[in-house]
Write a protein that holds these residues in place. Structure first.
Motif, short mmCIF file in Angstrom:
data_model
loop_
_atom_site.label_atom_id
_atom_site.label_comp_id
_atom_site.label_asym_id
_atom_site.label_seq_id
_atom_site.Cartn_x
_atom_site.Cartn_y
_atom_site.Cartn_z
N LYS A 2 15.90 82.56 79.76
CA LYS A 2 15.90 82.35 81.19
C LYS A 2 14.54 81.83 81.64
N ASP A 17 19.43 75.88 92.26
CA ASP A 17 20.09 77.01 91.60
C ASP A 17 19.28 78.29 91.80
N ASP A 18 19.79 79.40 91.30
CA ASP A 18 19.19 80.72 91.52
C ASP A 18 17.85 80.90 90.81
N TYR A 19 17.53 80.03 89.87
CA TYR A 19 16.27 80.17 89.14
C TYR A 19 15.25 79.08 89.55
N ARG A 29 12.85 89.35 92.89
CA ARG A 29 12.62 88.35 91.86
C ARG A 29 13.64 88.47 90.72
N SER A 30 14.04 87.35 90.19
CA SER A 30 15.00 87.32 89.09
C SER A 30 14.30 87.61 87.77
#
Length: 279
Positions: A2, A17-19, A29-30
């Motif tokens: 990731k 996108d989510d990242y 935070r992811s």
């Protein structure tokens, strides 16, 4: 693995996108293995350094790079550093045009694998062999949306074969360029070969203010480009080593000649003035 991608500013090409993040770390935070800070413009390098220190507080591996840092670009992965539907099929350029950093940063033209996308962002796609160009055109015919050549098509390479091949595509927009008065003739020749495309689909990047160009000369060139059959997209010249703060009249020129409605109104106003002078 990731990977979070961080950008100093949002543009039309920034992933969503989510990242993908713009600016400093959010409160929530992811989880990720690495953080990559991607910097396109040299004037964002200082901010990017601050972003590096901020993201390092939360993630063990944070890297910084991108075009501003002349990072090598060996291949292309859709959706990673530019949004989905944008593709690159070549890197580099064999020319050395004034004010252009591409040859210095990316070197000579080289081919990369053709990945799907309806927005072609190559720096000089038409320098590629015809076999490669045909592969790209075949890919574009399979896309759900009409093609956009936003990276720009070099007018020196728009011969009759290219014009005929482009005619076989669904076209949303083709971007050409005319950065000096000496490029008006190649532009006009290319537009004549692409005469099946209306002005609204033919945009033209126009670098202004370079090499001491005056406001009057820049405006005259923009008007000539419009008369040739393109919608100009004026860009104020910025060198790699600093940021030029242009006065209001230059900003107004770039604003007018990058917005189709504004430039059309300006041309109509100019025609009315000429008509009154002839009466």
């Amino acid at each position: 693995m990731k990977t979070i991608r961080v950008f100093p500013r949002r543009t039309s090409m920034t992933p969503i996108d989510d990242y993908a993040f713009v600016g400093y770390p959010p409160l929530i935070r992811s989880p990720a293995d690495e953080v990559h800070i991607s910097v396109t413009f040299t004037w964002d390098m200082q901010k990017a350094t601050k972003l590096l220190m901020a993201w390092e507080q939360y993630y063990p591996v944070v890297k910084i790079g991108g075009p501003a840092f002349a990072s090598p670009s060996k291949d292309f992965q859709p959706g990673l550093y530019v949004r989905e539907d944008v593709t690159f099929t070549t890197r580099g350029c064999n020319k050395r045009c004034p004010g252009c950093l591409v040859p210095e940063r990316e070197g000579k033209l080289r081919l990369i694998d053709v990945k799907p996308g309806y927005i072609v962002q190559d720096n000089n796609f038409l320098q590629a062999p015809r076999s490669h160009i045909s592969k790209v055109f075949d890919m574009l015919k399979k896309q759900r949306r009409a093609a956009v050549f936003s990276g720009g098509l070099d007018t020196d390479y728009i011969d009759q074969w290219v014009a005929d091949e482009l005619r076989s595509l669904r076209i949303n927009q083709v971007f050409l360029s005319c950065d000096t008065g000496g490029r008006l003739f190649p532009l006009e020749r290319a537009v004549q070969r692409l005469n099946y495309l209306p002005r609204e689909k033919l945009r033209c990047y126009v670098m202004t203010g370079h090499a001491g160009e005056s406001l009057a000369v820049a405006e005259r060139r923009l008007r000539q480009i419009y008369e040739i059959g393109c919608l100009p997209f004026a860009q104020l010249y910025q060198p790699a080593d600093r940021f030029i703060k242009y006065p209001p009249e230059w900003k107004a020129l770039a604003r007018t000649w990058s917005r189709p409605a504004a430039m059309k109104a300006e041309m109509k106003k100019n025609h009315r003035v000429v008509e009154k002078m002839l009466i």
